[in-house]
Design a protein around this motif. Structure first.
Motif, PDB file in Angstrom:
ATOM      1  N   TYR A 286      -6.791  79.469 -31.326  1.00  0.00           N
ATOM      2  CA  TYR A 286      -5.876  79.396 -32.515  1.00  0.00           C
ATOM      3  C   TYR A 286      -6.136  78.272 -33.273  1.00  0.00           C
ATOM      4  CZ  TYR A 286      -2.646  83.237 -31.046  1.00  0.00           C
ATOM      5  OH  TYR A 286      -2.293  84.281 -30.698  1.00  0.00           O
ATOM      6  N   THR A 287      -6.826  77.199 -32.877  1.00  0.00           N
ATOM      7  CA  THR A 287      -7.169  76.319 -33.976  1.00  0.00           C
ATOM      8  C   THR A 287      -8.028  77.120 -35.318  1.00  0.00           C
ATOM      9  OG1 THR A 287      -9.062  75.500 -32.851  1.00  0.00           O
ATOM     10  CG2 THR A 287      -7.229  74.581 -32.306  1.00  0.00           C
ATOM     11  N   GLU A 288      -8.638  77.949 -34.921  1.00  0.00           N
ATOM     12  CA  GLU A 288      -9.413  78.553 -35.790  1.00  0.00           C
ATOM     13  C   GLU A 288      -8.788  79.695 -36.703  1.00  0.00           C
ATOM     14  OE1 GLU A 288     -12.897  79.839 -33.756  1.00  0.00           O
ATOM     15  OE2 GLU A 288     -13.563  77.901 -33.044  1.00  0.00           O
ATOM     16  N   VAL A 289      -7.856  80.242 -36.454  1.00  0.00           N
ATOM     17  CA  VAL A 289      -7.090  81.112 -37.158  1.00  0.00           C
ATOM     18  C   VAL A 289      -6.626  80.772 -38.381  1.00  0.00           C
ATOM     19  CG1 VAL A 289      -6.573  82.644 -35.070  1.00  0.00           C
ATOM     20  CG2 VAL A 289      -4.907  80.942 -36.033  1.00  0.00           C
ATOM     21  N   SER A 290      -6.268  81.421 -39.457  1.00  0.00           N
ATOM     22  CA  SER A 290      -5.805  81.068 -40.725  1.00  0.00           C
ATOM     23  C   SER A 290      -4.276  80.565 -40.652  1.00  0.00           C
ATOM     24  CB  SER A 290      -5.655  82.054 -41.859  1.00  0.00           C
ATOM     25  OG  SER A 290      -4.727  83.186 -41.249  1.00  0.00           O
ATOM     26  N   ASN A 291      -3.955  79.573 -41.753  1.00  0.00           N
ATOM     27  CA  ASN A 291      -2.543  79.148 -41.633  1.00  0.00           C
ATOM     28  C   ASN A 291      -1.513  80.172 -41.637  1.00  0.00           C
ATOM     29  OD1 ASN A 291      -3.689  76.353 -41.938  1.00  0.00           O
ATOM     30  ND2 ASN A 291      -3.758  76.486 -44.126  1.00  0.00           N
ATOM     31  N   PRO A 377      -0.329  66.179 -38.027  1.00  0.00           N
ATOM     32  CA  PRO A 377       0.308  67.111 -39.038  1.00  0.00           C
ATOM     33  C   PRO A 377       1.648  67.569 -38.444  1.00  0.00           C
ATOM     34  CG  PRO A 377      -2.064  67.401 -38.923  1.00  0.00           C
ATOM     35  CD  PRO A 377      -1.991  66.656 -37.812  1.00  0.00           C
ATOM     36  N   ILE A 378       2.628  67.644 -39.401  1.00  0.00           N
ATOM     37  CA  ILE A 378       3.985  68.021 -39.152  1.00  0.00           C
ATOM     38  C   ILE A 378       3.579  69.680 -38.613  1.00  0.00           C
ATOM     39  CG2 ILE A 378       6.130  68.683 -39.628  1.00  0.00           C
ATOM     40  CD1 ILE A 378       6.007  66.090 -41.553  1.00  0.00           C
ATOM     41  N   ALA A 379       2.841  70.414 -39.162  1.00  0.00           N
ATOM     42  CA  ALA A 379       2.715  71.685 -38.954  1.00  0.00           C
ATOM     43  C   ALA A 379       2.281  72.104 -37.563  1.00  0.00           C
ATOM     44  CB  ALA A 379       1.917  72.438 -39.786  1.00  0.00           C
ATOM     45  N   ALA A 380       1.468  71.365 -37.273  1.00  0.00           N
ATOM     46  CA  ALA A 380       0.641  71.386 -35.772  1.00  0.00           C
ATOM     47  C   ALA A 380       1.561  70.903 -34.697  1.00  0.00           C
ATOM     48  CB  ALA A 380      -0.408  70.225 -35.577  1.00  0.00           C
ATOM     49  N   LEU A 381       2.748  70.217 -35.058  1.00  0.00           N
ATOM     50  CA  LEU A 381       3.576  69.538 -33.847  1.00  0.00           C
ATOM     51  C   LEU A 381       4.696  70.567 -33.986  1.00  0.00           C
ATOM     52  CD1 LEU A 381       3.950  65.799 -34.905  1.00  0.00           C
ATOM     53  CD2 LEU A 381       3.181  66.679 -32.904  1.00  0.00           C
ATOM     54  N   MET A 382       4.969  71.187 -34.989  1.00  0.00           N
ATOM     55  CA  MET A 382       5.936  72.357 -35.250  1.00  0.00           C
ATOM     56  C   MET A 382       5.389  73.647 -34.202  1.00  0.00           C
ATOM     57  SD  MET A 382       7.623  74.433 -38.084  1.00  0.00           S
ATOM     58  CE  MET A 382       8.300  72.891 -38.993  1.00  0.00           C
ATOM     59  N   LEU A 396      -2.016  74.609 -30.167  1.00  0.00           N
ATOM     60  CA  LEU A 396      -3.338  74.188 -30.939  1.00  0.00           C
ATOM     61  C   LEU A 396      -3.940  72.887 -30.412  1.00  0.00           C
ATOM     62  CD1 LEU A 396      -1.621  73.982 -34.340  1.00  0.00           C
ATOM     63  CD2 LEU A 396      -3.037  75.998 -33.331  1.00  0.00           C
ATOM     64  N   ASN A 397      -3.862  72.951 -28.934  1.00  0.00           N
ATOM     65  CA  ASN A 397      -4.604  72.041 -28.132  1.00  0.00           C
ATOM     66  C   ASN A 397      -4.141  70.373 -28.369  1.00  0.00           C
ATOM     67  OD1 ASN A 397      -6.348  74.283 -27.128  1.00  0.00           O
ATOM     68  ND2 ASN A 397      -7.711  73.994 -28.680  1.00  0.00           N
ATOM     69  N   LEU A 398      -3.022  70.336 -28.653  1.00  0.00           N
ATOM     70  CA  LEU A 398      -2.280  69.072 -28.835  1.00  0.00           C
ATOM     71  C   LEU A 398      -1.670  68.568 -27.716  1.00  0.00           C
ATOM     72  CD1 LEU A 398      -0.832  69.337 -32.453  1.00  0.00           C
ATOM     73  CD2 LEU A 398      -2.925  68.121 -31.714  1.00  0.00           C
ATOM     74  N   THR A 399      -1.007  69.501 -26.793  1.00  0.00           N
ATOM     75  CA  THR A 399      -0.184  69.105 -25.732  1.00  0.00           C
ATOM     76  C   THR A 399      -1.103  68.284 -24.846  1.00  0.00           C
ATOM     77  OG1 THR A 399       0.977  71.111 -26.062  1.00  0.00           O
ATOM     78  CG2 THR A 399       1.059  69.992 -23.746  1.00  0.00           C
ATOM     79  N   PRO A 400      -2.272  68.242 -24.249  1.00  0.00           N
ATOM     80  CA  PRO A 400      -3.072  67.523 -23.529  1.00  0.00           C
ATOM     81  C   PRO A 400      -2.941  66.166 -23.782  1.00  0.00           C
ATOM     82  CG  PRO A 400      -4.041  69.903 -23.375  1.00  0.00           C
ATOM     83  CD  PRO A 400      -3.173  69.663 -24.642  1.00  0.00           C
ATOM     84  N   THR A 401      -2.963  65.901 -25.408  1.00  0.00           N
ATOM     85  CA  THR A 401      -3.174  64.675 -25.980  1.00  0.00           C
ATOM     86  C   THR A 401      -1.821  63.819 -25.925  1.00  0.00           C
ATOM     87  OG1 THR A 401      -2.715  65.135 -28.120  1.00  0.00           O
ATOM     88  CG2 THR A 401      -5.016  65.700 -27.357  1.00  0.00           C
ATOM     89  N   PHE A 402      -0.702  64.587 -25.721  1.00  0.00           N
ATOM     90  CA  PHE A 402       0.808  63.724 -25.653  1.00  0.00           C
ATOM     91  C   PHE A 402       0.776  62.719 -24.710  1.00  0.00           C
ATOM     92  CE2 PHE A 402       2.627  67.785 -28.054  1.00  0.00           C
ATOM     93  CZ  PHE A 402       2.161  67.148 -29.107  1.00  0.00           C
TER      94      PHE A 402
END
Length: 446
Positions: A286-291, A377-382, A396-402
């Motif tokens: 999902y990090t590679e799909v369009s906005n 970015p706010i969109a990624a956090l949303m 978007l692979n953010l959760t492991p970094t929190f």
């Protein structure tokens, strides 16, 4: 005196889920369940337990690499309990040993599975449990056989079949495909229609709701005899799947699906549309799909599945009532009507209150995530916040970094998303008698 201190059904549901999550968090933090024999940080164990019980699928690490068979089994039990509802599981065991359900237990059962009436609850419960186990077993056999044909050892293939079938039916989104590549979800199988279609079918059947099952069993293909709830669920689910698949196909045809043949593009478009509404499996990164596709995914995650189902989200019926309200206001109608039936005012108010509480909680969680992670970015956090409260599990692979604080926010969002944001508030506030006083009306501008 005894009845005075009896908890309300909503309170028991909220507390019960909390206790199960806590016990699961303790178990999933011990060295007995890890692959390397080392303890998992308690916050991380609690996060995985919450994600499992709330059938979300958000993870901090690759499950296959981190947990051994015992750890995976604990997760599977939490997913099954969370998917069916722990009250439904408890009452099923009670019925098996010959105990009759009291009126209070029937009330608990009704709250747990979202039944519209108390009559026929035992029959519904029996159909629910037998149907769940049967469908999961069929799914497990198909997945296992497919994996065996792809040269996976028989024992491992059977376990993978069971785990993924239960996870898909319960709309959990957890997988063990780290066996092939760490953190790959179902990307390895994005050109395998047997696996994808089986998972899609399990997701839809689990997410449509136990009440709809009952209608289908009793009335077969006679759609006219279905309850209004079932008609809304079936028609809106079909529309969301078709519209979502079409939009994903158009937006990702030359992007994330660019290297696929036409049939694989169509299959993955339907998969993306279905999994976004609470399942959380991913056949593409999902990090590679369009906005546009990320935005569409967030919308579908907000909508979710059906009430009284294994899925989460705002719920299709709530969204349907909101759309009815928009139509009624535009056309200046007094009633909310669909399929030649009028929706009661109490249901309208409940739907609007649920939607408002859900959105407010999501925005509050998002605000806190933004404060704690100012560089993201706010969109990624949303995306992560909506995935958590919608109990979806896409990331978007953010959760492991929190950090720990951000993980706790997601834990709260997942819990509220499964139990119900409005239910959590009602469970916290002690029920009080409301004086029957009517105050004078006065208009406001909206």
């Amino acid at each position: 005196m005894k009845n005075k201190f009896r908890m309300q059904p909503i309170q028991i549901l909220a507390i019960g889920f909390g206790v199960i999550i806590l016990l699961g968090g303790i178990l999933l933090s011990t060295p007995l369940v890890t692959g390397d024999g080392k303890s998992v940080n308690f916050i991380d164990g609690l996060f995985i337990a919450t994600s499992s019980t709330c059938v979300t699928g958000l993870s901090l690490f690759d499950i296959y690499s981190e947990y051994n068979f015992l750890g995976q089994l604990v997760m599977l039990l939490l997913i099954q309990i969370g998917g069916l509802g722990f009250i439904a599981v408890a009452m099923s065991f009670s019925k098996l040993v010959g105990n009759k359900l009291s009126l209070y237990q029937r009330t608990l059962m009704s709250e747990s599975i979202g039944a519209l009436k108390y009559g026929g609850l035992q029959k519904l419960m029996r159909q629910m449990v037998i149907g769940t186990l049967t469908i999961e077993a069929i799914g497990a056999v198909i997945i296992a056989l497919r994996l065996i044909l792809q040269n996976m050892p028989v024992g491992k293939a059977i376990w993978f079949g069971i785990f993924h079938s239960v996870s898909a039916f319960c709309n959990a989104g957890f997988d063990l495909m780290g066996y092939y590549k760490e953190g790959s979800s179902l990307i390895t199988f994005n050109s395998d229609p047997v696996i994808l279609i089986t998972i899609m079918t399990l997701i839809v059947v689990g997410g449509i709701g136990f009440i709809v099952w009952n209608d289908v069993v009793e009335n077969g293909r006679n759609f006219r005899k279905y309850a209004l709830h079932s008609k809304i669920m079936i028609s809106f689910t079909a529309a969301l799947i078709l519209i979502g698949a079409l939009l994903f196909f158009l937006m990702e045809n030359n992007n994330a699906f660019g290297n696929m043949n036409v049939m694989d593009k169509i299959t993955n478009s339907f998969f993306a549309s279905i999994t976004a509404r609470t399942a959380g499996f991913a056949s593409v990164d999902y990090t590679e799909v369009s906005n546009g596709s990320q935005a569409l995914t967030m919308i579908l995650m907000l909508v979710g599945a059906g009430p009284g189902s294994t899925g989460g989200g705002l719920k299709i019926t709530v969204v349907a009532v909101i759309f009815m309200g928009i139509q009624a206001n535009i056309l200046n109608y007094r009633d909310y009507s669909i399929f030649k039936r009028t929706v009661p005012e109490s249901i309208r108010m409940s739907a609007l209150s649920t939607a408002a509480a859900y959105i407010i909680l999501m925005l509050t969680g998002l605000f806190l995530l933004i404060v704690l992670n100012p560089t993201i970015p706010i969109a990624a956090l949303m995306f992560e916040a909506i995935s958590a409260i919608g109990t979806v599990g896409l990331s978007l692979n953010l959760t492991p970094t929190f950090g720990a604080a951000s993980k706790l926010i997601l834990i709260i969002l997942m819990y509220a998303g499964r139990v119900g944001s409005l239910s959590v508030a009602m469970a916290i506030v002690r029920k009080k008698l409301i004086p029957k006083i009517s105050y004078p009306e006065e208009k406001i501008t909206v």
